[in-house]
Design an enzyme around this catalytic site. Structure first.
Site, short mmCIF file in Angstrom:
data_model
loop_
_atom_site.label_atom_id
_atom_site.label_comp_id
_atom_site.label_asym_id
_atom_site.label_seq_id
_atom_site.Cartn_x
_atom_site.Cartn_y
_atom_site.Cartn_z
N LYS A 63 -71.61 -17.53 -20.73
CA LYS A 63 -70.72 -18.47 -21.43
C LYS A 63 -70.35 -19.66 -20.56
CE LYS A 63 -67.77 -15.18 -22.53
NZ LYS A 63 -68.56 -13.98 -22.14
N THR A 64 -69.98 -19.41 -19.31
CA THR A 64 -69.63 -20.51 -18.40
C THR A 64 -70.84 -21.40 -18.14
OG1 THR A 64 -67.93 -19.16 -17.33
CG2 THR A 64 -68.72 -21.09 -16.12
N ASP A 108 -61.85 -21.01 -20.24
CA ASP A 108 -62.33 -19.63 -20.21
C ASP A 108 -61.21 -18.69 -20.65
OD1 ASP A 108 -64.11 -17.61 -19.83
OD2 ASP A 108 -63.91 -17.55 -17.64
N THR A 157 -63.97 -13.18 -24.55
CA THR A 157 -64.60 -11.86 -24.64
C THR A 157 -64.00 -11.05 -25.78
OG1 THR A 157 -63.01 -11.03 -23.01
CG2 THR A 157 -65.13 -11.80 -22.18
N ARG A 216 -75.49 -11.36 -15.29
CA ARG A 216 -74.62 -11.38 -14.12
C ARG A 216 -74.81 -10.10 -13.29
NH1 ARG A 216 -68.52 -11.95 -15.48
NH2 ARG A 216 -69.19 -14.08 -15.98
#
Length: 341
Positions: A63-64, A108, A157, A216
């Site tokens: 997402k980032t 975020d 999330t 990740r």
């Protein structure tokens, strides 16, 4: 003597290189990439800021990185913040009023913003304006403040915690999905090139299989494999045995379960005889907070079919018994229908 820096310039450059810089370089999420490309191309043709974007999905799926790509491909500056850092309407007002025309604002964990800030954001997203209250009590007045047009990219999330008025103001909502092993192998191959790690196909597949569908985690495990190979004198080309030994050292088993995952599963199967058991009771049994078990452990165990959620609590499935090597008792709760709470 000067204190050592946590990262040198080379390490920082590698960190940046691991993040793809364009949608073309971004692996996976094919539908989301196509939708974002269309949105950005339309904004470029019309010479306007792109519509507000909400990126929803589990942690670690990019997402980032996608927010950075939106700014890069729009040729706009990026401002980054987070929901927990915006606890007052004044915090948000200061942030919004400092934005340059067309700037991309990334927030975020946007679902963790203060409610007063959320309400201010409604007007800012829709009309590029905020109302600032001056004074208190009967003498308080509202002063409108025009904002430069901007694009908000929110990441969450837990999209269900966002109030409907805020969710509805996003022009596009992207739901990111877990990655397939083949996609993770491509992520690992790309990252290994930047890290200078020579991995064969079997080694990449082994890391991908234990990465829980999450880039990740794949990159994190790749770094640990690199470290193991360097320390044990195999240089920059770890073999399959090195990969397995490194991941075993860090308590990551053949399907990606770590120490906490196995502790939860073991408690559910052995201590509570497969359940059903409440979330709080299960968390106490493994010495963790209920939120940690619910948000970090449970989603993966449910996704791979090791845990079920019933109206009476969590239950272990026959697959969980098999993975732990425990005999499945006749009529175990794991055979009960599994419904979402």
């Amino acid at each position: 003597m000067a204190s050592p820096q946590p990262h040198d310039d080379t390490e920082l450059a590698i960190e940046g290189a691991l993040r793809p810089g364009s949608l073309a370089d971004f692996v996976g999420q094919h539908k989301v990439r196509g939708q974002l490309q269309l949105l950005l191309d339309a904004a470029r043709i019309q010479e306007r800021p792109a519509d507000h974007i909400l990126l929803a999905g589990p942690p670690g799926l990019g997402k980032t990185t996608l927010a950075m790509i939106v700014a890069h491909e729009s040729n706009r500056p990026l401002r980054m913040s987070s929901g927990p850092a915006i606890q007052h309407a004044g915090d948000l007002a200061a942030l919004l009023s400092s934005l340059m025309p067309g700037e991309v604002l990334f927030i975020d964990e946007i679902h963790r913003m203060a409610r007063s800030a959320e309400e201010m954001l409604y007007l800012a997203m829709e009309d590029f304006r905020i109302d600032i209250m001056v004074g208190k009590g009967a003498g308080a007045t509202s002063i409108p403040l025009d904002l430069a047009p901007f694009t908000l990219v929110g990441a969450t999330t837990r999209s269900g915690l966002l109030p409907n008025p805020l969710r509805d103001r996003f022009g596009f909502t992207a739901h990111l999905e877990y990655y397939e092993p083949e996609e993770l192998e491509r992520v690992i191959e790309r990252s290994a090139g930047f890290l200078g790690v020579g991995l064969g196909g079997r080694e990449r597949a082994e890391i991908a299989r234990r990465s829980r569908g999450t880039p990740r985690i794949a990159n994190r495990l790749l770094r640990r494999v690199r470290d193991y190979a360097l320390v044990h004198a195999h240089g920059a080309a770890p073999e399959l045995g090195d990969v397995r030994a490194a991941l075993e050292l860090y308590d990551v088993d053949a399907i990606g379960l770590d120490r906490l995952d196995r502790a939860v599963l073991d408690a559910l199967v052995r201590r509570f005889r497969g359940g059903p058991v409440g979330l709080s009771t299960l968390a106490v049994a493994v010495g963790e907070e209920p939120d940690t078990v619910e948000s970090v452990v449970e989603p993966y165990l449910v996704r791979i079919g090791f845990m079920g959620r019933t109206p009476r609590g969590r239950v272990a499935t026959p697959e969980a018994y098999a993975h732990l090597g425990v005999a499945h008792p006749l009529g175990a709760p794991g055979s009960l229908p599994i419904d979402d709470l």
